[in-house]
Design a protein around this motif. Sequence first.
Motif, PDB file in Angstrom:
ATOM      1  N   ILE A 213      -1.823   2.309  -4.966  1.00 27.17           N
ATOM      2  CA  ILE A 213      -2.104   3.566  -4.277  1.00 27.17           C
ATOM      3  C   ILE A 213      -3.606   3.818  -4.323  1.00 27.17           C
ATOM      4  N   ALA A 214      -4.135   4.313  -3.218  1.00 26.54           N
ATOM      5  CA  ALA A 214      -5.548   4.680  -3.146  1.00 26.54           C
ATOM      6  C   ALA A 214      -5.694   6.104  -3.659  1.00 26.54           C
ATOM      7  N   VAL A 215      -6.541   6.284  -4.653  1.00 26.55           N
ATOM      8  CA  VAL A 215      -6.791   7.597  -5.233  1.00 26.55           C
ATOM      9  C   VAL A 215      -8.100   8.110  -4.656  1.00 26.55           C
ATOM     10  N   SER A 216      -8.020   9.268  -4.034  1.00 29.48           N
ATOM     11  CA  SER A 216      -9.150   9.798  -3.290  1.00 29.48           C
ATOM     12  C   SER A 216      -9.102  11.315  -3.302  1.00 29.48           C
TER      13      SER A 216
ATOM     14  N   GLU B 213       0.534  15.532  -4.497  1.00 29.69           N
ATOM     15  CA  GLU B 213       1.130  14.368  -3.844  1.00 29.69           C
ATOM     16  C   GLU B 213       0.910  13.106  -4.680  1.00 29.69           C
ATOM     17  N   LEU B 214      -0.269  12.987  -5.263  1.00 28.87           N
ATOM     18  CA  LEU B 214      -0.540  11.848  -6.141  1.00 28.87           C
ATOM     19  C   LEU B 214       0.385  11.889  -7.350  1.00 28.87           C
ATOM     20  N   GLU B 215       0.563  13.064  -7.930  1.00 32.33           N
ATOM     21  CA  GLU B 215       1.433  13.186  -9.094  1.00 32.33           C
ATOM     22  C   GLU B 215       2.884  12.841  -8.748  1.00 32.33           C
ATOM     23  N   GLU B 216       3.356  13.293  -7.592  1.00 36.65           N
ATOM     24  CA  GLU B 216       4.720  12.952  -7.159  1.00 36.65           C
ATOM     25  C   GLU B 216       4.873  11.444  -6.953  1.00 36.65           C
ATOM     26  N   ALA B 217       3.846  10.826  -6.373  1.00 40.73           N
ATOM     27  CA  ALA B 217       3.881   9.373  -6.164  1.00 40.73           C
ATOM     28  C   ALA B 217       3.911   8.650  -7.512  1.00 40.73           C
ATOM     29  N   ARG B 218       3.121   9.128  -8.461  1.00 36.29           N
ATOM     30  CA  ARG B 218       3.113   8.520  -9.794  1.00 36.29           C
ATOM     31  C   ARG B 218       4.479   8.641 -10.470  1.00 36.29           C
ATOM     32  N   LEU B 219       5.084   9.817 -10.356  1.00 34.75           N
ATOM     33  CA  LEU B 219       6.398  10.041 -10.969  1.00 34.75           C
ATOM     34  C   LEU B 219       7.460   9.128 -10.367  1.00 34.75           C
TER      35      LEU B 219
ATOM     36  N   ALA C  89       0.875  -1.173   0.000  1.00 34.55           N
ATOM     37  CA  ALA C  89       0.000   0.000   0.000  1.00 34.55           C
ATOM     38  C   ALA C  89       0.912   1.222   0.000  1.00 34.55           C
ATOM     39  N   TYR C  90       1.025   1.852  -1.140  1.00 33.49           N
ATOM     40  CA  TYR C  90       1.976   2.932  -1.398  1.00 33.49           C
ATOM     41  C   TYR C  90       1.283   4.284  -1.293  1.00 33.49           C
ATOM     42  N   SER C  91       1.908   5.198  -0.575  1.00 32.23           N
ATOM     43  CA  SER C  91       1.344   6.541  -0.439  1.00 32.23           C
ATOM     44  C   SER C  91       2.234   7.600  -1.078  1.00 32.23           C
ATOM     45  N   GLY C  92       3.462   7.229  -1.399  1.00 26.21           N
ATOM     46  CA  GLY C  92       4.427   8.195  -1.886  1.00 26.21           C
ATOM     47  C   GLY C  92       5.322   8.715  -0.770  1.00 26.21           C
ATOM     48  N   GLY C  93       5.013   8.338   0.469  1.00 27.83           N
ATOM     49  CA  GLY C  93       5.823   8.747   1.610  1.00 27.83           C
ATOM     50  C   GLY C  93       7.066   7.891   1.739  1.00 27.83           C
ATOM     51  N   VAL C  94       7.898   8.241   2.684  1.00 25.67           N
ATOM     52  CA  VAL C  94       9.190   7.567   2.853  1.00 25.67           C
ATOM     53  C   VAL C  94       9.018   6.084   3.167  1.00 25.67           C
ATOM     54  N   ASP C  95       8.170   5.735   4.126  1.00 30.54           N
ATOM     55  CA  ASP C  95       8.038   4.340   4.559  1.00 30.54           C
ATOM     56  C   ASP C  95       7.548   3.439   3.426  1.00 30.54           C
ATOM     57  N   SER C  96       6.441   3.833   2.791  1.00 31.34           N
ATOM     58  CA  SER C  96       5.892   2.973   1.742  1.00 31.34           C
ATOM     59  C   SER C  96       6.792   2.974   0.503  1.00 31.34           C
ATOM     60  N   SER C  97       7.505   4.068   0.256  1.00 33.44           N
ATOM     61  CA  SER C  97       8.440   4.112  -0.878  1.00 33.44           C
ATOM     62  C   SER C  97       9.581   3.135  -0.665  1.00 33.44           C
TER      63      SER C  97
END
Length: 133
Positions: A55-58, A65-71, A29-37
């Motif tokens: 990733i959960a899109v909401s 933040e979603l765009e950064e996670a996608r990148l 379960a990826y959020s783009g944060g340090v731990d899940s990355s």
Amino acid sequence: MNSTTESFLAERESKLTDTLSRLASVVVAYSGGVDSSLLAYYARKTLGARARIVIAVSPSLAADELEEARLQAEQFDWQLVEVITEEVDNPDYRKNKRGEWEIVDKYSSRGSQKLAMYNDAALDQPGVIAAAL
């Protein structure tokens, strides 16, 4: 970095990769944060395509933040799976009477169940790491 710190980090890295390598597959379960990355990186490095990064899109997730996670996911070729959540459609979520964490946890679990069902169709034995090592 001193040798004690390097030794500690090497030990933790080894423990993580050993744990991951014992799994048939995993959903992160990826959020783009340090731990899940970090977990996503090691899961893909260890298990390859047997690690699904989702990733959960909401509306509660900021668009930047979603765009950064996608990148980041694209940079590491994680083949990010996006799941649309509907927690904002629930009046209890909007009222947040029971406390934000309880509601977020409730909907995170619901999302994880959806992801597990999605993943079950693709992998024989999905595994999930849900706690810090």
